[in-house]
Design a protein around this motif. Sequence first.
Motif, PDB file in Angstrom:
ATOM      1  N   GLY A 325       5.190  15.253 -22.361  1.00  0.00           N
ATOM      2  CA  GLY A 325       5.586  13.847 -22.283  1.00  0.00           C
ATOM      3  C   GLY A 325       5.134  13.154 -21.023  1.00  0.00           C
ATOM      4  O   GLY A 325       5.437  11.978 -20.811  1.00  0.00           O
ATOM      5  N   LEU A 327       3.003  10.987 -18.573  1.00  0.00           N
ATOM      6  CA  LEU A 327       2.062   9.888 -18.778  1.00  0.00           C
ATOM      7  C   LEU A 327       0.781  10.170 -17.998  1.00  0.00           C
ATOM      8  O   LEU A 327       0.788  10.203 -16.763  1.00  0.00           O
ATOM      9  N   LYS A 330      -3.055   4.900 -19.159  1.00  0.00           N
ATOM     10  CA  LYS A 330      -2.905   3.894 -20.206  1.00  0.00           C
ATOM     11  C   LYS A 330      -4.215   3.145 -20.357  1.00  0.00           C
ATOM     12  O   LYS A 330      -4.741   2.592 -19.384  1.00  0.00           O
ATOM     13  N   SER A 347      -6.609   4.598 -31.175  1.00  0.00           N
ATOM     14  CA  SER A 347      -6.647   5.878 -31.877  1.00  0.00           C
ATOM     15  C   SER A 347      -7.596   6.812 -31.146  1.00  0.00           C
ATOM     16  O   SER A 347      -8.541   6.376 -30.474  1.00  0.00           O
ATOM     17  N   ALA A 358      -1.541  13.170 -26.723  1.00  0.00           N
ATOM     18  CA  ALA A 358      -1.200  12.242 -27.811  1.00  0.00           C
ATOM     19  C   ALA A 358      -1.396  10.822 -27.305  1.00  0.00           C
ATOM     20  O   ALA A 358      -1.189  10.530 -26.120  1.00  0.00           O
ATOM     21  N   LEU A 359      -1.796   9.945 -28.191  1.00  0.00           N
ATOM     22  CA  LEU A 359      -2.070   8.543 -27.848  1.00  0.00           C
ATOM     23  C   LEU A 359      -1.151   7.644 -28.652  1.00  0.00           C
ATOM     24  O   LEU A 359      -1.062   7.768 -29.883  1.00  0.00           O
ATOM     25  N   ASP A 360      -0.439   6.725 -27.962  1.00  0.00           N
ATOM     26  CA  ASP A 360       0.393   5.725 -28.648  1.00  0.00           C
ATOM     27  C   ASP A 360      -0.529   4.653 -29.226  1.00  0.00           C
ATOM     28  O   ASP A 360      -1.261   3.995 -28.490  1.00  0.00           O
ATOM     29  N   ARG A 361      -0.479   4.475 -30.522  1.00  0.00           N
ATOM     30  CA  ARG A 361      -1.431   3.585 -31.185  1.00  0.00           C
ATOM     31  C   ARG A 361      -1.213   2.115 -30.845  1.00  0.00           C
ATOM     32  O   ARG A 361      -2.100   1.289 -31.052  1.00  0.00           O
ATOM     33  N   TYR A 362      -0.022   1.763 -30.346  1.00  0.00           N
ATOM     34  CA  TYR A 362       0.262   0.361 -30.048  1.00  0.00           C
ATOM     35  C   TYR A 362       0.104   0.036 -28.562  1.00  0.00           C
ATOM     36  O   TYR A 362      -0.325  -1.068 -28.221  1.00  0.00           O
ATOM     37  N   THR A 363       0.478   0.962 -27.672  1.00  0.00           N
ATOM     38  CA  THR A 363       0.440   0.668 -26.232  1.00  0.00           C
ATOM     39  C   THR A 363      -0.782   1.230 -25.532  1.00  0.00           C
ATOM     40  O   THR A 363      -1.117   0.799 -24.428  1.00  0.00           O
ATOM     41  N   GLN A 365      -0.959   4.292 -24.401  1.00  0.00           N
ATOM     42  CA  GLN A 365      -0.542   5.287 -23.425  1.00  0.00           C
ATOM     43  C   GLN A 365      -0.945   6.686 -23.897  1.00  0.00           C
ATOM     44  O   GLN A 365      -0.743   7.049 -25.058  1.00  0.00           O
ATOM     45  N   ARG A 367      -0.187  10.618 -23.308  1.00  0.00           N
ATOM     46  CA  ARG A 367       0.825  11.527 -22.768  1.00  0.00           C
ATOM     47  C   ARG A 367       0.499  12.959 -23.189  1.00  0.00           C
ATOM     48  O   ARG A 367      -0.204  13.199 -24.177  1.00  0.00           O
TER      49      ARG A 367
END
Length: 523
Positions: A325, A327, A330, A347, A358-363, A365, A367
Amino acid sequence: MNATDRDEETNGEVEYSFGKTLRRKVYDIFELDKLTGEIIVKGMVDFEENDLYELDVEASDKGTPPLTGECRVIIKVIDVNDNPPEIQVTSLSNTVSEDSKPGTVISLLSVKDKDSGVNGKIISIIINEVPFELKPSYKENTYSIVTKGFLDREQVSHYEITIKATDCGEPPLSTFKTLNIQISDVNDNSPQFSQNSLQFYLLENNVAGASIFSVSATDKDFNDNAAISYHIVRDGNQNGIMSFLNVNSENGHITALKSFDFETLKTFQFKVVATDSGAPSLSTNVTVNVFILDQNDNAPVILYPLSSNGSAEGVEEIPRNVNAGHLVTKVRAYDADIGYNGWLLFSLQELTDHSLFALDRYTGQIRTLRSFTETDEAEHKLVILVKDNGNVSLSATATVIVKLVEPKEAFAASDVKSAAKVDEDDNVTFYLMITLGSVSVLFLISIIILIAMQCSKSTDYTSKYLQETNYDGTLCHSIQYRSGDKRYMLVGPRMSIGSTIVPGSHANTLVLPDRRRASEETD
């Protein structure tokens, strides 16, 4: 149905059936249970089609030979309010002269309802505010529409008369009928647009030279007085926009001679003048507001990572001992388009180890998914795809190189950042202390000035009073002062001999004889 048979066993067992002479439709509507004799409705019963059914029912036993009994069942259908009224216009004058007198008949109409009884009783009214009224005729459910006042075409040239017919059933059903009436007039009107200002929406990247929209005006007059021509007002204050617009003088179609770009120009306005062909001609103008709509014509732009040569590539160093988890970084990007065209999704397009990041598809970020082990590679390459949500989406890619370093190196970098943060916090604290100290000093100075002013006033007040030279020491306190022709003295609990209390004064205020005034009179 219930039939009995005095025989026993099979000779007394009864079955029921419809008679063979019934109409086919009866079998579609009703069903007879051959064992119980129950008659069930299985189809649609419509009072308006048939309000009475006569069913012949036969009951037969199972003897040999079988014996039968017959019965006629009469079923009466009760009407329900399932039909709305109908309005029929029998005569209509679509055009009514402005000088028509009140009471002029312009239309005849009739109403009817298929239901019966109360369900078929109809009440008809005109529901909108118009200078017409509905008058019942001598014949039931027949009405005439007449004018109930003088007409003025300059105010209203067209009327829509809405008639409502409602039956008296429960619940009541209604029908509406609208009549369009034109009012004729003389030639005394200028062209009119439907609105004082018009709004048009135009997609950017329009084809140059093609019609983008049109304006239209109407003239209440006739013939040549109603023939309208259009032109654009070119006042030169639109940054050259007017030079790229043209209007067809006959039909009002407006053509753009250039392609507009939403990112450069979002809105503009201009005026169109409509002129009739009368003599003298009359004209009016309308303001046209044009709003350029965005299209997805801009690809996302990567803000971070961004190296000096302009390629979207960056390097991130993280310690090996971080937990899941953590960070990493970004990815930042923007799109010049708006709405869905500018809504970006992130993506992972390429990844050396799918179990690590892992990549946050909206922000955007990035992690860690798990802790690092000794067997994990020291460098990982992540290729991130950034695309918008347009109908035909556009995209850009960014590359992030993640390097794993030993914790000591990470702590050293962290200490440098922390030191910078501490220096920044110290500066803020220093400026805050200076501000608070200044406010405190100003407050103390204000208090001292107020105290000094109060003391100055008290000294001035007591200096106005005169000390009594003849005071014999019998009073605990004595102060004299002058007011006009009289001299007063403020005394304590005991009064001096020869003093007089002035009526209306306070009990401790005495009047003393004015020796100076007596001496002056003697002279």
